[in-house]
Design a protein around this motif. Structure first.
Motif, mmCIF file in Angstrom:
data_model
loop_
_atom_site.group_PDB
_atom_site.id
_atom_site.type_symbol
_atom_site.label_atom_id
_atom_site.label_comp_id
_atom_site.label_asym_id
_atom_site.label_seq_id
_atom_site.Cartn_x
_atom_site.Cartn_y
_atom_site.Cartn_z
ATOM 1 N N GLU A 1 40.589 34.182 32.688
ATOM 2 C CA GLU A 1 41.813 34.976 32.582
ATOM 3 C C GLU A 1 41.510 36.426 32.938
ATOM 4 O O GLU A 1 40.585 37.037 32.402
ATOM 5 N N LEU A 2 42.285 36.978 33.852
ATOM 6 C CA LEU A 2 42.127 38.372 34.271
ATOM 7 C C LEU A 2 42.542 39.275 33.126
ATOM 8 O O LEU A 2 43.659 39.184 32.615
ATOM 9 N N THR A 3 41.616 40.165 32.693
ATOM 10 C CA THR A 3 41.920 41.040 31.562
ATOM 11 C C THR A 3 41.925 42.515 31.923
ATOM 12 O O THR A 3 42.379 43.331 31.129
ATOM 13 N N GLY A 4 41.412 42.875 33.098
ATOM 14 C CA GLY A 4 41.411 44.291 33.468
ATOM 15 C C GLY A 4 41.072 44.507 34.929
ATOM 16 O O GLY A 4 40.375 43.696 35.543
ATOM 17 N N VAL A 5 41.597 45.606 35.476
ATOM 18 C CA VAL A 5 41.312 46.012 36.853
ATOM 19 C C VAL A 5 41.019 47.508 36.832
ATOM 20 O O VAL A 5 41.785 48.288 36.261
ATOM 21 N N THR A 6 39.901 47.913 37.456
ATOM 22 C CA THR A 6 39.554 49.322 37.576
ATOM 23 C C THR A 6 39.414 49.650 39.051
ATOM 24 O O THR A 6 38.693 48.951 39.780
ATOM 25 N N ILE A 7 40.110 50.707 39.480
ATOM 26 C CA ILE A 7 40.052 51.139 40.873
ATOM 27 C C ILE A 7 39.604 52.592 40.882
ATOM 28 O O ILE A 7 40.259 53.460 40.291
ATOM 29 N N LYS A 8 38.489 52.858 41.546
ATOM 30 C CA LYS A 8 37.985 54.226 41.632
ATOM 31 C C LYS A 8 38.852 55.008 42.618
ATOM 32 O O LYS A 8 39.326 54.459 43.620
ATOM 33 N N PRO A 9 39.050 56.282 42.360
ATOM 34 C CA PRO A 9 39.904 57.093 43.238
ATOM 35 C C PRO A 9 39.472 57.086 44.706
ATOM 36 O O PRO A 9 40.310 57.110 45.604
ATOM 37 N N GLU A 10 38.169 57.009 44.948
ATOM 38 C CA GLU A 10 37.694 57.016 46.340
ATOM 39 C C GLU A 10 38.088 55.752 47.099
ATOM 40 O O GLU A 10 37.964 55.683 48.327
ATOM 41 N N ALA A 11 38.589 54.753 46.397
ATOM 42 C CA ALA A 11 39.048 53.527 47.054
ATOM 43 C C ALA A 11 40.407 53.732 47.720
ATOM 44 O O ALA A 11 40.822 52.904 48.530
ATOM 45 N N VAL A 12 41.081 54.827 47.402
ATOM 46 C CA VAL A 12 42.419 55.070 47.935
ATOM 47 C C VAL A 12 42.369 56.213 48.944
ATOM 48 O O VAL A 12 42.000 57.333 48.618
ATOM 49 N N ASP A 13 42.731 55.912 50.185
ATOM 50 C CA ASP A 13 42.807 56.909 51.257
ATOM 51 C C ASP A 13 44.275 57.322 51.386
ATOM 52 O O ASP A 13 45.100 56.570 51.904
ATOM 53 N N THR A 14 44.584 58.501 50.895
ATOM 54 C CA THR A 14 45.984 58.941 50.899
ATOM 55 C C THR A 14 46.505 59.246 52.294
ATOM 56 O O THR A 14 47.716 59.326 52.494
ATOM 57 N N ASP A 15 45.634 59.421 53.289
ATOM 58 C CA ASP A 15 46.087 59.685 54.652
ATOM 59 C C ASP A 15 46.670 58.428 55.298
ATOM 60 O O ASP A 15 47.519 58.524 56.179
ATOM 61 N N ALA A 16 46.201 57.273 54.919
ATOM 62 C CA ALA A 16 46.694 56.004 55.468
ATOM 63 C C ALA A 16 47.065 55.103 54.297
ATOM 64 O O ALA A 16 46.518 54.018 54.127
ATOM 65 N N LEU A 17 48.024 55.544 53.507
ATOM 66 C CA LEU A 17 48.345 54.884 52.256
ATOM 67 C C LEU A 17 48.768 53.429 52.430
ATOM 68 O O LEU A 17 48.341 52.562 51.668
ATOM 69 N N ASP A 18 49.596 53.126 53.433
ATOM 70 C CA ASP A 18 50.046 51.742 53.619
ATOM 71 C C ASP A 18 48.871 50.807 53.886
ATOM 72 O O ASP A 18 48.777 49.734 53.294
ATOM 73 N N THR B 1 45.747 51.389 53.172
ATOM 74 C CA THR B 1 44.870 51.415 52.008
ATOM 75 C C THR B 1 45.371 50.476 50.923
ATOM 76 O O THR B 1 44.588 49.757 50.297
ATOM 77 N N LEU B 2 46.680 50.453 50.690
ATOM 78 C CA LEU B 2 47.225 49.562 49.664
ATOM 79 C C LEU B 2 47.021 48.100 50.035
ATOM 80 O O LEU B 2 46.710 47.275 49.172
ATOM 81 N N ALA B 3 47.165 47.759 51.311
ATOM 82 C CA ALA B 3 46.919 46.390 51.758
ATOM 83 C C ALA B 3 45.441 46.036 51.560
ATOM 84 O O ALA B 3 45.114 44.951 51.064
ATOM 85 N N ASP B 4 44.575 46.953 51.937
ATOM 86 C CA ASP B 4 43.139 46.728 51.746
ATOM 87 C C ASP B 4 42.803 46.630 50.266
ATOM 88 O O ASP B 4 41.958 45.828 49.858
ATOM 89 N N LEU B 5 43.453 47.442 49.464
ATOM 90 C CA LEU B 5 43.207 47.443 48.028
ATOM 91 C C LEU B 5 43.568 46.100 47.405
ATOM 92 O O LEU B 5 42.840 45.580 46.566
ATOM 93 N N GLY B 6 44.663 45.521 47.849
ATOM 94 C CA GLY B 6 45.042 44.192 47.369
ATOM 95 C C GLY B 6 43.974 43.170 47.705
ATOM 96 O O GLY B 6 43.614 42.332 46.861
ATOM 97 N N ASP B 7 43.433 43.233 48.920
ATOM 98 C CA ASP B 7 42.361 42.318 49.318
ATOM 99 C C ASP B 7 41.109 42.533 48.464
ATOM 100 O O ASP B 7 40.424 41.572 48.085
ATOM 101 N N LEU B 8 40.816 43.790 48.150
ATOM 102 C CA LEU B 8 39.644 44.086 47.332
ATOM 103 C C LEU B 8 39.807 43.551 45.911
ATOM 104 O O LEU B 8 38.853 43.033 45.321
ATOM 105 N N VAL B 9 41.011 43.655 45.362
ATOM 106 C CA VAL B 9 41.256 43.129 44.016
ATOM 107 C C VAL B 9 41.058 41.611 44.007
ATOM 108 O O VAL B 9 40.421 41.057 43.110
ATOM 109 N N VAL B 10 41.584 40.944 45.020
ATOM 110 C CA VAL B 10 41.428 39.486 45.102
ATOM 111 C C VAL B 10 39.942 39.126 45.217
ATOM 112 O O VAL B 10 39.456 38.218 44.538
ATOM 113 N N ALA B 11 39.210 39.836 46.053
ATOM 114 C CA ALA B 11 37.786 39.549 46.234
ATOM 115 C C ALA B 11 37.005 39.817 44.948
ATOM 116 O O ALA B 11 36.118 39.037 44.572
ATOM 117 N N ALA B 12 37.333 40.900 44.249
ATOM 118 C CA ALA B 12 36.653 41.206 42.992
ATOM 119 C C ALA B 12 36.968 40.139 41.944
ATOM 120 O O ALA B 12 36.102 39.730 41.163
#
Length: 134
Positions: free
Chosen positions: A60-77, A79-90
């Motif tokens: 059961e998934l109980t927590g998700v931690t994302i470091k700020p450097e994982a988010v590139d605000t210049d290419a937010l769209d 980055t969010l797609a990549d972030l979703g893939d990273l959460v699934v992989a983690a």
């Protein structure tokens, strides 16, 4: 040939009381192992720890931690797609660890009841010796 099908087990028959006691002990051990798994946690991470997820021993998934450097605000769209893939992989990483922990904890209990024909690791219930053919 004897008419008693339990004669093949040796020792004059099957001790149902002993069998029931052993089944009760195994059930208690299983419940304790399941509780330990529910209380345990493991982490999975990807991208050098940019995304880390925590799952309990039952997966059961109980927590998700994302470091700020994982988010590139210049290419937010993107980055969010990549972030979703990273959460699934983690999550997959953590779940694999949880599955391994569950296998280690429950594996000894999956062996069946010693001395019972056809019981044991890898036993196929359909091929147990003495299986009734009806």
């Amino acid at each position: 040939m004897s008419q008693n099908p339990f004669d093949a087990l040796g020792g004059g028959g099957l001790d149902l009381n002993a069998l029931m006691e052993q089944a009760q002990r195994m059930q208690e051990q299983l419940a304790a192992a399941q509780q330990q798994l529910a209380d345990a946690t493991v982490e999975g991470s990807v991208a050098g720890g940019a995304v880390t997820v925590t799952v309990n021993g039952t997966g059961e998934l109980t927590g998700v931690t994302i470091k700020p450097e994982a988010v590139d605000t210049d290419a937010l769209d993107d980055t969010l797609a990549d972030l979703g893939d990273l959460v699934v992989a983690a999550y997959r990483d953590a779940r694999a660890k949880a599955d391994q922990m569950a296998g280690d904890a429950l594996g000894p209990l999956a062996g069946g009841i010693p001395g019972l024909p056809g019981a044991g690791p890898g036993a196929d219930p359909g091929s147990a010796p003495g299986k009734l053919g009806f």
